[in-house]
Design a protein around this motif. Sequence first.
Motif, PDB file in Angstrom:
ATOM      1  N   UNK A 118     -29.044 -42.443  35.128  1.00  0.00           N
ATOM      2  CA  UNK A 118     -29.049 -42.681  33.678  1.00  0.00           C
ATOM      3  C   UNK A 118     -27.781 -43.405  33.214  1.00  0.00           C
ATOM      4  N   UNK A 119     -27.047 -43.963  34.148  1.00  0.00           N
ATOM      5  CA  UNK A 119     -25.756 -44.578  33.821  1.00  0.00           C
ATOM      6  C   UNK A 119     -25.892 -45.667  32.767  1.00  0.00           C
ATOM      7  N   UNK A 151     -27.323 -45.092  19.392  1.00  0.00           N
ATOM      8  CA  UNK A 151     -26.805 -46.423  19.671  1.00  0.00           C
ATOM      9  C   UNK A 151     -25.330 -46.470  19.972  1.00  0.00           C
ATOM     10  N   UNK A 152     -24.759 -45.366  20.445  1.00  0.00           N
ATOM     11  CA  UNK A 152     -23.329 -45.320  20.738  1.00  0.00           C
ATOM     12  C   UNK A 152     -23.031 -45.864  22.136  1.00  0.00           C
ATOM     13  N   UNK A 153     -21.746 -46.123  22.364  1.00  0.00           N
ATOM     14  CA  UNK A 153     -21.299 -46.530  23.695  1.00  0.00           C
ATOM     15  C   UNK A 153     -21.122 -45.325  24.605  1.00  0.00           C
ATOM     16  N   UNK A 154     -21.191 -44.142  24.027  1.00  0.00           N
ATOM     17  CA  UNK A 154     -20.975 -42.911  24.789  1.00  0.00           C
ATOM     18  C   UNK A 154     -21.988 -42.780  25.920  1.00  0.00           C
ATOM     19  N   UNK A 170     -22.961 -38.172  19.489  1.00  0.00           N
ATOM     20  CA  UNK A 170     -23.536 -38.829  18.310  1.00  0.00           C
ATOM     21  C   UNK A 170     -22.610 -38.594  17.121  1.00  0.00           C
ATOM     22  N   UNK A 171     -22.507 -39.559  16.213  1.00  0.00           N
ATOM     23  CA  UNK A 171     -21.695 -39.360  15.006  1.00  0.00           C
ATOM     24  C   UNK A 171     -22.397 -38.413  14.048  1.00  0.00           C
ATOM     25  N   UNK A 172     -21.657 -37.495  13.459  1.00  0.00           N
ATOM     26  CA  UNK A 172     -22.273 -36.499  12.581  1.00  0.00           C
ATOM     27  C   UNK A 172     -22.723 -37.096  11.255  1.00  0.00           C
TER      28      UNK A 172
END
Length: 266
Positions: A29-30, A37-40, A57-59
């Motif tokens: 899953x790399x 849609x984050x880079x995380x 994820x951003x809150x």
Amino acid sequence: MAEDGHACYVYGVVPDENGVQGGQADQTVKDVPVVGGQESPITFIRREGLAAVVSEVPTGKPLGTPDDLSAHARVLDTLAASGLPVLPFRFGTVVRDTRAVTDELLTEGQDDFQWALDRLRGSAQFTLRARYVQDEVLREVLEEHEEARRLREELEGLPEAAGYDQRIQLGQLVVEAVAAKRETDAREIEHRLAPFALGVATSEPASAEGVVNAAFLIEDGKREAFERAAEELAREWHGRVRLRLLGPQAPYDFVADALRRGEEGG
């Protein structure tokens, strides 16, 4: 994982076998897109034989876009396709931080999650979506029902405003005839494919052309035979019914049953 302004999005739980973090599952899953849609990257939070599959994820950003839904499924299906048992969570599961994932989610669900993963081990979900070819099914109805043919002939050549009652009658007859066909064909799909499955879950399609959406829980050793049976059915119904087979997938439609068994067994 950052905690200020961020939280953990939880895709599901997998067994922590052979160290999923940094191992085959991590590589699988790399490069898969994540919810939000984050880079995380995808991270595996481990506790006593289990690993929660999470990303940051951003809150302050609401979730639920088509891309989010697709990312949720893609992460889980990618893990399932790698052969790893997966217990998928419902879309939108967010936990405040990594500590909560470990101390609350995995601790409280330890026994049930382990039980369910054992039940689902060595299997994956395949989903069959069947849709009628509209012109063909209408032709069948007219062939099989004399009253439908009579009404169709009466309406030929009439202006749109004329023959209102006949049009209503013909429409009702067609709807009823297609519904009967749908029931028969859905039973045939289950009859032909269920013998290869550990479990079957069906639902009515949303569209008028739909026949059935059927999910099958298939053991790895029966996958080829199941796919051959589905291909044979597709050949027989070619030009009449469009069959689309999706899988291997995470066992979305069989999670509740696996967890209920865990409750009963406990």
